[in-house]
Design a protein around this motif. Structure first.
Motif, PDB file in Angstrom:
ATOM      1  N   ASN A  77       0.839  -1.158   0.206  1.00 53.92           N
ATOM      2  CA  ASN A  77      -0.010   0.065   0.189  1.00 53.92           C
ATOM      3  C   ASN A  77       0.686   1.189   0.001  1.00 53.92           C
ATOM      4  O   ASN A  77       0.340   2.173  -0.789  1.00 53.92           O
ATOM      5  N   PHE A  78       2.032   1.195   0.876  1.00 54.52           N
ATOM      6  CA  PHE A  78       2.973   2.311   0.558  1.00 54.52           C
ATOM      7  C   PHE A  78       3.528   2.656  -0.562  1.00 54.52           C
ATOM      8  O   PHE A  78       3.521   3.669  -1.123  1.00 54.52           O
ATOM      9  N   TRP A  79       3.806   1.509  -1.392  1.00 59.51           N
ATOM     10  CA  TRP A  79       4.595   1.652  -2.825  1.00 59.51           C
ATOM     11  C   TRP A  79       3.368   2.348  -3.816  1.00 59.51           C
ATOM     12  O   TRP A  79       3.655   3.069  -4.621  1.00 59.51           O
ATOM     13  N   LYS A  80       2.112   1.770  -3.523  1.00 62.03           N
ATOM     14  CA  LYS A  80       1.056   2.159  -4.622  1.00 62.03           C
ATOM     15  C   LYS A  80       0.732   3.921  -4.223  1.00 62.03           C
ATOM     16  O   LYS A  80       0.681   4.488  -5.102  1.00 62.03           O
ATOM     17  N   ASN A  81       1.025   4.100  -2.937  1.00 62.33           N
ATOM     18  CA  ASN A  81       0.688   5.480  -2.864  1.00 62.33           C
ATOM     19  C   ASN A  81       1.935   6.328  -3.051  1.00 62.33           C
ATOM     20  O   ASN A  81       1.815   7.644  -3.590  1.00 62.33           O
ATOM     21  N   LEU A  82       3.078   5.918  -3.090  1.00 63.07           N
ATOM     22  CA  LEU A  82       4.250   6.591  -3.640  1.00 63.07           C
ATOM     23  C   LEU A  82       4.194   6.705  -5.080  1.00 63.07           C
ATOM     24  O   LEU A  82       4.646   7.573  -5.497  1.00 63.07           O
ATOM     25  N   TYR A  83       3.641   5.746  -5.784  1.00 61.29           N
ATOM     26  CA  TYR A  83       3.627   5.887  -7.169  1.00 61.29           C
ATOM     27  C   TYR A  83       2.519   6.994  -7.507  1.00 61.29           C
ATOM     28  O   TYR A  83       2.719   7.661  -8.678  1.00 61.29           O
ATOM     29  N   LYS A  84       1.478   7.056  -6.642  1.00 62.79           N
ATOM     30  CA  LYS A  84       0.541   8.166  -7.107  1.00 62.79           C
ATOM     31  C   LYS A  84       1.063   9.499  -6.715  1.00 62.79           C
ATOM     32  O   LYS A  84       0.385  10.645  -7.234  1.00 62.79           O
ATOM     33  N   PHE A  85       1.736   9.836  -5.741  1.00 61.04           N
ATOM     34  CA  PHE A  85       2.384  11.288  -5.547  1.00 61.04           C
ATOM     35  C   PHE A  85       2.785  12.036  -6.715  1.00 61.04           C
ATOM     36  O   PHE A  85       2.257  13.219  -6.628  1.00 61.04           O
ATOM     37  N   PRO A  86       3.496  11.486  -7.717  1.00 60.13           N
ATOM     38  CA  PRO A  86       3.945  12.533  -8.736  1.00 60.13           C
ATOM     39  C   PRO A  86       2.495  13.231  -9.420  1.00 60.13           C
ATOM     40  O   PRO A  86       2.398  14.324  -9.871  1.00 60.13           O
ATOM     41  N   ARG A  87       1.706  12.387  -9.942  1.00 62.98           N
ATOM     42  CA  ARG A  87       0.311  12.818 -10.458  1.00 62.98           C
ATOM     43  C   ARG A  87      -0.386  13.869  -9.446  1.00 62.98           C
ATOM     44  O   ARG A  87      -0.840  14.702  -9.808  1.00 62.98           O
ATOM     45  N   PHE A  88      -0.369  13.591  -8.120  1.00 65.13           N
ATOM     46  CA  PHE A  88      -0.987  14.281  -7.254  1.00 65.13           C
ATOM     47  C   PHE A  88      -0.445  15.777  -7.225  1.00 65.13           C
ATOM     48  O   PHE A  88      -0.735  16.664  -7.390  1.00 65.13           O
ATOM     49  N   LEU A  89       0.989  15.759  -7.064  1.00 65.21           N
ATOM     50  CA  LEU A  89       1.896  16.939  -7.092  1.00 65.21           C
ATOM     51  C   LEU A  89       1.811  17.811  -8.414  1.00 65.21           C
ATOM     52  O   LEU A  89       1.494  18.836  -8.304  1.00 65.21           O
ATOM     53  N   THR A  90       1.896  17.070  -9.504  1.00 66.18           N
ATOM     54  CA  THR A  90       1.406  17.698 -10.506  1.00 66.18           C
ATOM     55  C   THR A  90       0.167  18.552 -10.737  1.00 66.18           C
ATOM     56  O   THR A  90       0.042  19.475 -11.123  1.00 66.18           O
ATOM     57  N   GLY A  91      -0.924  17.677 -10.228  1.00 66.30           N
ATOM     58  CA  GLY A  91      -2.292  18.287 -10.278  1.00 66.30           C
ATOM     59  C   GLY A  91      -2.416  19.452  -9.401  1.00 66.30           C
ATOM     60  O   GLY A  91      -2.953  20.402  -9.685  1.00 66.30           O
ATOM     61  N   VAL A  92      -1.610  19.370  -8.353  1.00 65.49           N
ATOM     62  CA  VAL A  92      -1.742  20.337  -7.234  1.00 65.49           C
ATOM     63  C   VAL A  92      -0.942  21.635  -7.910  1.00 65.49           C
ATOM     64  O   VAL A  92      -1.566  22.687  -7.798  1.00 65.49           O
ATOM     65  N   LEU A  93       0.042  21.550  -8.380  1.00 66.13           N
ATOM     66  CA  LEU A  93       0.889  22.774  -8.887  1.00 66.13           C
ATOM     67  C   LEU A  93      -0.125  23.286 -10.437  1.00 66.13           C
ATOM     68  O   LEU A  93      -0.179  24.427 -10.248  1.00 66.13           O
ATOM     69  N   ILE A  94      -0.723  22.475 -11.303  1.00 61.15           N
ATOM     70  CA  ILE A  94      -1.413  23.038 -12.390  1.00 61.15           C
ATOM     71  C   ILE A  94      -2.591  23.617 -11.695  1.00 61.15           C
ATOM     72  O   ILE A  94      -2.782  24.894 -12.208  1.00 61.15           O
ATOM     73  N   GLY A  95      -3.315  23.312 -10.663  1.00 65.56           N
ATOM     74  CA  GLY A  95      -4.417  23.974 -10.149  1.00 65.56           C
ATOM     75  C   GLY A  95      -3.886  25.174  -9.514  1.00 65.56           C
ATOM     76  O   GLY A  95      -4.446  26.282  -9.682  1.00 65.56           O
ATOM     77  N   PHE A  96      -2.890  25.163  -8.839  1.00 66.66           N
ATOM     78  CA  PHE A  96      -2.150  26.512  -8.215  1.00 66.66           C
ATOM     79  C   PHE A  96      -2.042  27.422  -9.306  1.00 66.66           C
ATOM     80  O   PHE A  96      -2.561  28.654  -9.250  1.00 66.66           O
ATOM     81  N   PHE A  97      -1.219  27.341 -10.215  1.00 63.75           N
ATOM     82  CA  PHE A  97      -0.996  28.093 -11.180  1.00 63.75           C
ATOM     83  C   PHE A  97      -2.317  28.717 -12.038  1.00 63.75           C
ATOM     84  O   PHE A  97      -2.447  29.883 -12.342  1.00 63.75           O
ATOM     85  N   LEU A  98      -2.980  27.929 -12.405  1.00 71.24           N
ATOM     86  CA  LEU A  98      -4.406  28.230 -12.959  1.00 71.24           C
ATOM     87  C   LEU A  98      -5.310  29.016 -12.267  1.00 71.24           C
ATOM     88  O   LEU A  98      -6.016  30.138 -12.548  1.00 71.24           O
ATOM     89  N   THR A  99      -5.484  28.630 -10.818  1.00 72.26           N
ATOM     90  CA  THR A  99      -6.279  29.686  -9.736  1.00 72.26           C
ATOM     91  C   THR A  99      -5.381  31.055  -9.820  1.00 72.26           C
ATOM     92  O   THR A  99      -6.036  32.044  -9.587  1.00 72.26           O
ATOM     93  N   THR A 100      -4.071  30.846  -9.625  1.00 67.18           N
ATOM     94  CA  THR A 100      -3.240  32.261  -9.358  1.00 67.18           C
ATOM     95  C   THR A 100      -3.261  33.036 -10.555  1.00 67.18           C
ATOM     96  O   THR A 100      -3.501  34.323 -10.747  1.00 67.18           O
ATOM     97  N   PHE A 101      -2.998  32.669 -11.830  1.00 70.33           N
ATOM     98  CA  PHE A 101      -2.901  33.499 -12.903  1.00 70.33           C
ATOM     99  C   PHE A 101      -4.130  33.659 -13.867  1.00 70.33           C
ATOM    100  O   PHE A 101      -4.119  34.563 -14.772  1.00 70.33           O
TER     101      PHE A 101
END
Length: 64
Positions: A3-27
């Motif tokens: 379960n730890f490794w599954k969550n670790l593999y999902k983290f890059p997608r989560f981080l990318t989504g958060v960053l894109i959402g931040f920039f879209l909301t900001t700009f």
């Protein structure tokens, strides 16, 4: 442990989504402001003044 490794593999997608959402909301509001020519000039002048002032302050603080 798997379960730890599954969550670790999902983290890059989560981080990318958060960053894109931040920039879209900001700009998005900034891009709406830039559609008007008068506001575009004012925004450019203010941004230049803020960056120039910050640069000058940091230069004086660090003694460069």
């Amino acid at each position: 442990m798997s379960n730890f490794w599954k969550n670790l593999y999902k983290f890059p997608r989560f981080l990318t989504g958060v960053l894109i959402g931040f920039f879209l909301t900001t700009f998005k509001p900034i891009f709406k402001l830039l559609k008007n020519k008068k506001r575009k000039i004012i925004f450019t002048i203010l941004t230049t003044i803020i960056i120039g002032t910050s640069y000058k302050i940091l230069k004086l603080m660090t003694g460069i």
